[in-house]
Motif scaffolding. Structure first.
Motif, PDB file in Angstrom:
ATOM      1  N   UNK A   1      10.757   3.853  -0.948  1.00 60.49           N
ATOM      2  CA  UNK A   1      10.727   2.566  -1.657  1.00 60.49           C
ATOM      3  C   UNK A   1       9.355   1.902  -1.501  1.00 60.49           C
ATOM      4  N   UNK A   2       8.779   2.009  -0.305  1.00 55.57           N
ATOM      5  CA  UNK A   2       7.456   1.417  -0.072  1.00 55.57           C
ATOM      6  C   UNK A   2       6.395   2.067  -0.953  1.00 55.57           C
ATOM      7  N   UNK A   3       6.532   3.376  -1.174  1.00 51.61           N
ATOM      8  CA  UNK A   3       5.550   4.112  -1.977  1.00 51.61           C
ATOM      9  C   UNK A   3       5.792   3.914  -3.468  1.00 51.61           C
TER      10      UNK A   3
ATOM     11  N   UNK B   1      -0.942   4.212  -1.264  1.00 51.69           N
ATOM     12  CA  UNK B   1       0.445   4.171  -0.798  1.00 51.69           C
ATOM     13  C   UNK B   1       0.668   4.972   0.483  1.00 51.69           C
ATOM     14  N   UNK B   2      -0.326   5.755   0.913  1.00 52.58           N
ATOM     15  CA  UNK B   2      -0.157   6.551   2.140  1.00 52.58           C
ATOM     16  C   UNK B   2       0.149   5.661   3.346  1.00 52.58           C
ATOM     17  N   UNK B   3      -0.624   4.607   3.602  1.00 50.78           N
ATOM     18  CA  UNK B   3      -0.277   3.759   4.751  1.00 50.78           C
ATOM     19  C   UNK B   3       1.102   3.135   4.630  1.00 50.78           C
TER      20      UNK B   3
ATOM     21  N   UNK C   1       8.503  13.315   3.271  1.00 46.89           N
ATOM     22  CA  UNK C   1       9.623  13.286   2.323  1.00 46.89           C
ATOM     23  C   UNK C   1       9.648  11.959   1.552  1.00 46.89           C
ATOM     24  N   UNK C   2       9.482  10.851   2.269  1.00 45.50           N
ATOM     25  CA  UNK C   2       9.471   9.557   1.598  1.00 45.50           C
ATOM     26  C   UNK C   2       8.309   9.421   0.628  1.00 45.50           C
ATOM     27  N   UNK C   3       7.144   9.938   1.034  1.00 45.42           N
ATOM     28  CA  UNK C   3       5.959   9.864   0.173  1.00 45.42           C
ATOM     29  C   UNK C   3       6.145  10.682  -1.101  1.00 45.42           C
TER      30      UNK C   3
ATOM     31  N   UNK D   1       8.989   9.035  -3.318  1.00 44.63           N
ATOM     32  CA  UNK D   1       8.520   7.786  -3.900  1.00 44.63           C
ATOM     33  C   UNK D   1       7.412   7.988  -4.912  1.00 44.63           C
ATOM     34  N   UNK D   2       6.484   8.922  -4.626  1.00 45.43           N
ATOM     35  CA  UNK D   2       5.365   9.166  -5.540  1.00 45.43           C
ATOM     36  C   UNK D   2       5.844   9.788  -6.846  1.00 45.43           C
ATOM     37  N   UNK D   3       6.728  10.772  -6.754  1.00 49.74           N
ATOM     38  CA  UNK D   3       7.243  11.415  -7.970  1.00 49.74           C
ATOM     39  C   UNK D   3       8.027  10.417  -8.826  1.00 49.74           C
ATOM     40  N   UNK D   4       8.909   9.650  -8.188  1.00 50.28           N
ATOM     41  CA  UNK D   4       9.700   8.666  -8.938  1.00 50.28           C
ATOM     42  C   UNK D   4       8.809   7.579  -9.532  1.00 50.28           C
ATOM     43  N   UNK D   5       7.835   7.101  -8.754  1.00 50.30           N
ATOM     44  CA  UNK D   5       6.944   6.044  -9.249  1.00 50.30           C
ATOM     45  C   UNK D   5       6.064   6.524 -10.389  1.00 50.30           C
TER      46      UNK D   5
END
Length: 286
Positions: free
Chosen positions: A161-163, A216-218, A99-101, A104-108
């Protein structure tokens, strides 16, 4: 009779070929299969050597309490699988990471594409984005706990946020590196801003986006596990904390092994996506 690089000899049954053709076929087979087999064989050998050295170190060189050994880690994994502990906590962490990935990926990707397409806007926001990116994400965990509690939401947002910043920066770099000559050519042919955005900028920036998705996966895993380590009673991060509190080194390594496996699986999935998305690129000339 010789034609080009193919040597041919006349026989009773007709025309037979030899020499360079067979050599090319052998080379083609090696390029497709032989090198892959060799690489995977070497990887297996390196892994086996590491496990053997680890097992020997755990019994002869170092205190097993501090380094454990592969057999103890395997037994711990089996115990966790049998009592359902591993499945329950892995599923929680996997939800947080995925979910976070995705968020974060879509928003980024969207922010990177939109902001980098407008040079003035990107120049204004770039220093702020770099400043936010430079903040250690572990420092945000206590703040997110205050805002969102210690449930699933906090870990998902920390992972997102990290992604976000990695995908944003790589996508923006891809957009800004688009060949201006291609854009000018489309405009000369009467193309609109929409044509430039979707037929030139978007395809050309895919390499930057895919790089951001892969690296960004890790960080998605790191964000989720940091949240679990700071405040949680579920997930692989919680298992690591619980095992460390009991001086169960094998349990700590077992949870780390599962996290490593998750990272490898997600990397493989992104690799498949990358290979499909890059089909539009022209083949290199031979």
């Amino acid at each position: 009779m010789t034609t080009g690089s193919v040597s041919a000899t006349r026989t009773n049954d007709g025309l037979s070929t030899s020499g360079p053709v067979k050599e090319d076929r052998r080379r083609s087979w090696w390029d497709r299969h032989g090198r892959t087999t060799l690489v995977w064989g070497l990887r297996a050998g390196v892994l086996l050597l590491f496990l053997v050295l680890w097992q020997l170190a755990g019994g002869l060189v170092a205190n097993p309490m501090f380094v454990s050994n592969p057999i103890a880690v395997g037994e711990q994994l089996i115990d966790w699988i049998q009592d359902g502990t591993l499945g329950t906590h892995t599923w929680i962490t996997l939800q947080e990471v995925v979910l976070g990935y995705v968020i974060g990926a879509l928003a980024g990707a969207l922010a990177g594409f939109v902001l980098a397409s407008i040079r003035l806007v990107y120049d204004v926001f770039e220093p702020f984005m770099m400043a936010l990116y430079s903040i250690p994400k572990v420092a945000l965990a206590p703040l997110f706990i205050v805002w969102f509690g210690i449930g699933l939401d906090m870990k998902v947002i920390l992972a997102a946020v990290s992604v976000f910043f990695l995908v944003f920066l790589n996508t923006a770099a891809g957009v800004r590196d688009v060949d201006r000559g291609l854009i000018d050519a489309v405009r000369l042919m009467g193309g609109s801003n929409k044509d430039v955005a979707f037929k030139v900028v978007l395809p050309a920036s895919m390499s930057g986006l895919l790089t951001g998705l892969k690296v960004s996966i890790p960080y998605a895993l790191i964000g989720a596990v940091i949240g679990e380590l700071v405040a949680s009673n579920r997930g692989l991060g919680y298992l690591i904390n619980d095992a460390a509190a009991q001086f169960n080194t094998a349990g700590v390594f077992a949870a780390v092994v599962v996290l490593t496996a998750l990272a490898m699986i997600l990397n493989a999935l992104v690799g498949v996506l990358s290979s499909r998305a890059n089909r539009w690129k022209p083949l290199d000339s031979e």
